[in-house]
Design a protein around this motif. Structure first.
Motif, PDB file in Angstrom:
ATOM      1  N   ILE A  38     -13.584 -75.818  28.062  1.00 50.49           N
ATOM      2  CA  ILE A  38     -14.295 -74.591  28.446  1.00 50.49           C
ATOM      3  C   ILE A  38     -13.542 -73.974  29.622  1.00 50.49           C
ATOM      4  CG2 ILE A  38     -16.459 -73.660  29.351  1.00 50.49           C
ATOM      5  CD1 ILE A  38     -17.813 -76.147  28.053  1.00 50.49           C
ATOM      6  N   ARG A  42     -13.606 -75.645  35.920  1.00 49.46           N
ATOM      7  CA  ARG A  42     -13.904 -77.058  36.193  1.00 49.46           C
ATOM      8  C   ARG A  42     -13.138 -77.889  35.173  1.00 49.46           C
ATOM      9  NH1 ARG A  42     -20.236 -76.521  37.994  1.00 49.46           N
ATOM     10  NH2 ARG A  42     -19.756 -75.036  39.660  1.00 49.46           N
ATOM     11  N   PHE A  43     -12.788 -79.118  35.554  1.00 50.28           N
ATOM     12  CA  PHE A  43     -11.735 -79.795  34.805  1.00 50.28           C
ATOM     13  C   PHE A  43     -12.160 -81.119  34.164  1.00 50.28           C
ATOM     14  CE2 PHE A  43      -9.899 -76.803  37.702  1.00 50.28           C
ATOM     15  CZ  PHE A  43      -8.990 -76.148  36.896  1.00 50.28           C
ATOM     16  N   ASP A  45     -13.697 -81.514  31.530  1.00 46.30           N
ATOM     17  CA  ASP A  45     -13.543 -81.411  30.080  1.00 46.30           C
ATOM     18  C   ASP A  45     -12.148 -81.836  29.609  1.00 46.30           C
ATOM     19  OD1 ASP A  45     -12.822 -79.204  31.579  1.00 46.30           O
ATOM     20  OD2 ASP A  45     -13.367 -77.719  30.088  1.00 46.30           O
ATOM     21  N   GLU A 154      -7.075 -73.516  34.418  1.00 45.66           N
ATOM     22  CA  GLU A 154      -7.077 -73.715  32.969  1.00 45.66           C
ATOM     23  C   GLU A 154      -6.994 -72.335  32.333  1.00 45.66           C
ATOM     24  OE1 GLU A 154     -10.575 -75.898  31.853  1.00 45.66           O
ATOM     25  OE2 GLU A 154     -11.857 -74.745  33.194  1.00 45.66           O
TER      26      GLU A 154
HETATM   27 CA   LIG Z   1     -13.069 -76.455  32.067  1.00 45.19          CA
END
Ligand SMILES: [Ca+2]
Ligand SMILES: [Ca+2]
Length: 487
Positions: A38, A42-43, A45, A154
């Motif tokens: 996503i 934020r990482f 995932d 990302e």
């Molecule tokens: Ca993410």
């Protein structure tokens, strides 16, 4: 041999030593499911996705580079060794060899780059045959997060974003890429990636309604001065009819007295003519609140404003709604000052140092266009209450009732793995609009960023929406959060 300065030779030696601890080709570890990435800044995932580059010492542009994909997107995670404002003031360039063929495209080291994109200039090129076509982010379907400065990003590219990339067969064959800083000459090793293009099992069910009639739906929307544009009226009506806000919070609604704005949208939001509804307007950037509850106080806070609402059946007590409309763009200092002012207001309100007072455990919701680009400090101020100008605004403290930070809700789009709330020309789609709240005393039910683009036909029909409504009408997406208040 050319006469290299000694420093350069040392740097070259270090650079060679820095080359991958991991092989620069993806490992054969293959699962049947697509990547669940996503683009939200934020990482977590990315857990389980090994880096294709990961250098073992402190040199080089990148700490790591990871790739993943699904049927629609190529996902890139870049970890830099320094703070980067991805969209501005750098010449960090992605070279994409879409067919892993050095004989096609622009020669770039061992690559035949079929496309290049310089993030900090927000433009790129497609090299097709003898043609060079200048492109912007749309041609690659580029979406990146976070929108603020970071060491880590990302990025999604859409395999089918444009005719140009489809012609090049983007995503239909193994590809190669490298990241280069054109300013310093630093370049990552070349990585090779074989897209899997795995489909997601089923498209998500999309329902816009509240999960429970007792939830209180807040919709925040920066209308960019367009709310009274006669040509856009129907599109605004359609989106508010579909979303059915209980509290509708607008920003940049300059035109019209508050009551006029209420009358204009009354039918769309389902505010009965007989029932009492209230309309308020405050702040330099014209925030407007349409509400079934009256405000006991309306306090301008620079461009932003605070609305202290007296709730009534089936709820009770008060609700503090801070309409964010913070200074834009490169105005880092003004944005920080406004974040300081807002958090000082909340601290003083909680401590009874203002004319108005609220009982302990009153929910506090910050919602609206926070314009959080560039520095991260104003963001941290809104979450943690850390005030920068303590002389002007006091010491600052954790803002939640249990002496903890507020929570950033981070709603996502319903139909795509993205969190951006703004889409326009030039700059990449970004997250400008936030809902930040006192999580110790309020829970949130359904929440999402609303975008008409890419909604299935059936959903558009069910809610009488048109796919072009969002891009033709508003740059900011409405953001929805259903508040679960104590009753
Ligand atoms: Ca993410
Ligand atoms: Ca090529």
């Amino acid at each position: 041999m050319r006469n290299y300065p000694k420093g350069k030779l040392v740097a070259l030696a270090l650079w060679l030593f820095a080359i991958p601890a991991y092989p620069a080709e993806q490992q054969s570890l293959d699962t049947l499911s697509p990547a669940n990435i996503i683009i939200d800044g934020r990482f977590k995932d990315w857990q389980g996705i090994d880096p294709l580059i990961s250098s073992v010492n402190e040199n080089g542009l990148l700490q790591s580079l990871r790739l993943a994909d699904d049927e629609k997107y190529l996902f890139i995670r870049l970890e830099f060794r320094r703070m980067v404002n991805l969209q501005s003031g750098n010449e960090i360039t992605l070279y994409l060899d879409m067919d892993a063929d050095a004989a096609t495209g622009l020669p770039e080291g061992q690559l035949g780059a079929d496309a290049a994109f310089t993030f900090g200039q927000r433009r790129g090129w497609i090299f097709s045959g003898n043609d060079t076509v200048s492109i912007q982010y749309e041609s690659l379907g580029l979406v990146a997060a976070p929108t603020m400065e970071s060491t880590e990003f990302e990025i999604a590219l859409n395999w089918g974003a444009s005719r140009e990339v489809k012609v090049l067969g983007f995503g239909s064959a193994p590809l190669k890429m490298r990241i280069t800083d054109e300013e310093t000459g630093e370049a990552s090793p070349i990585v090779t990636y074989r897209p899997r293009r795995r489909p997601h099992s089923a498209p998500p069910d999309i329902n816009l309604e509240k999960e429970d009639a007792n939830h209180l739906r807040l919709v925040t929307h920066n209308v960019n001065r367009r709310h009274f544009d006669p040509e856009k009226r129907d599109a605004f009506r359609r989106v508010y009819e579909a979303l059915q806000p209980d509290l509708l919070l607008l920003q940049e609604a300059y035109e019209g007295m508050p009551q006029e704005v209420l009358d204009y949208f009354r039918m769309a939001i389902g505010a009965p003519l007989s029932g009492r509804w209230y309309a308020y307007k405050a702040g330099e950037e014209a925030t407007v609140l349409l509400s079934p509850f009256p405000a006991s106080a309306v306090v301008p806070l620079g461009n932003s404003a605070a609305y202290l609402l007296d709730l009534s059946e089936p709820y009770s007590g008060k609700l503090v709604l801070i309409a964010l409309s913070m200074p834009c763009c490169d105005l880092d200092d003004a944005r920080q000052a406004e974040a300081d002012m807002i958090m000082a207001f909340i601290a003083n309100l909680k401590e009874g140092k203002t004319l108005d007072s609220i009982p302990p455990d009153t929910p506090v919701i910050l919602a609206g266009d926070a314009n959080l680009v560039r520095k991260t400090a104003p963001y941290l101020t809104l979450l943690e209450g850390r005030i920068h100008d303590t002389l002007a605004y006091g010491p600052g403290a954790f803002p939640d009732w249990d002496d903890s930070p507020f929570t950033d809700l981070l709603p996502l789009h319903l139909q795509k793995p993205m969190a951006f709330t703004w889409r326009g020309k030039g700059y990449f789609p970004g997250r400008m609009d936030f809902i930040i709240y006192s999580d110790s005393v309020v829970e949130i039910g359904r929440n999402f960023v609303f975008d008409t683009v890419g909604l299935p036909e059936e959903v558009l029909n069910r809610y009488q929406l048109r796919e072009e409504d969002a891009p033709n009408t508003y740059k900011h997406q409405p953001v929805v959060a259903d508040l679960i208040l104590e009753r």
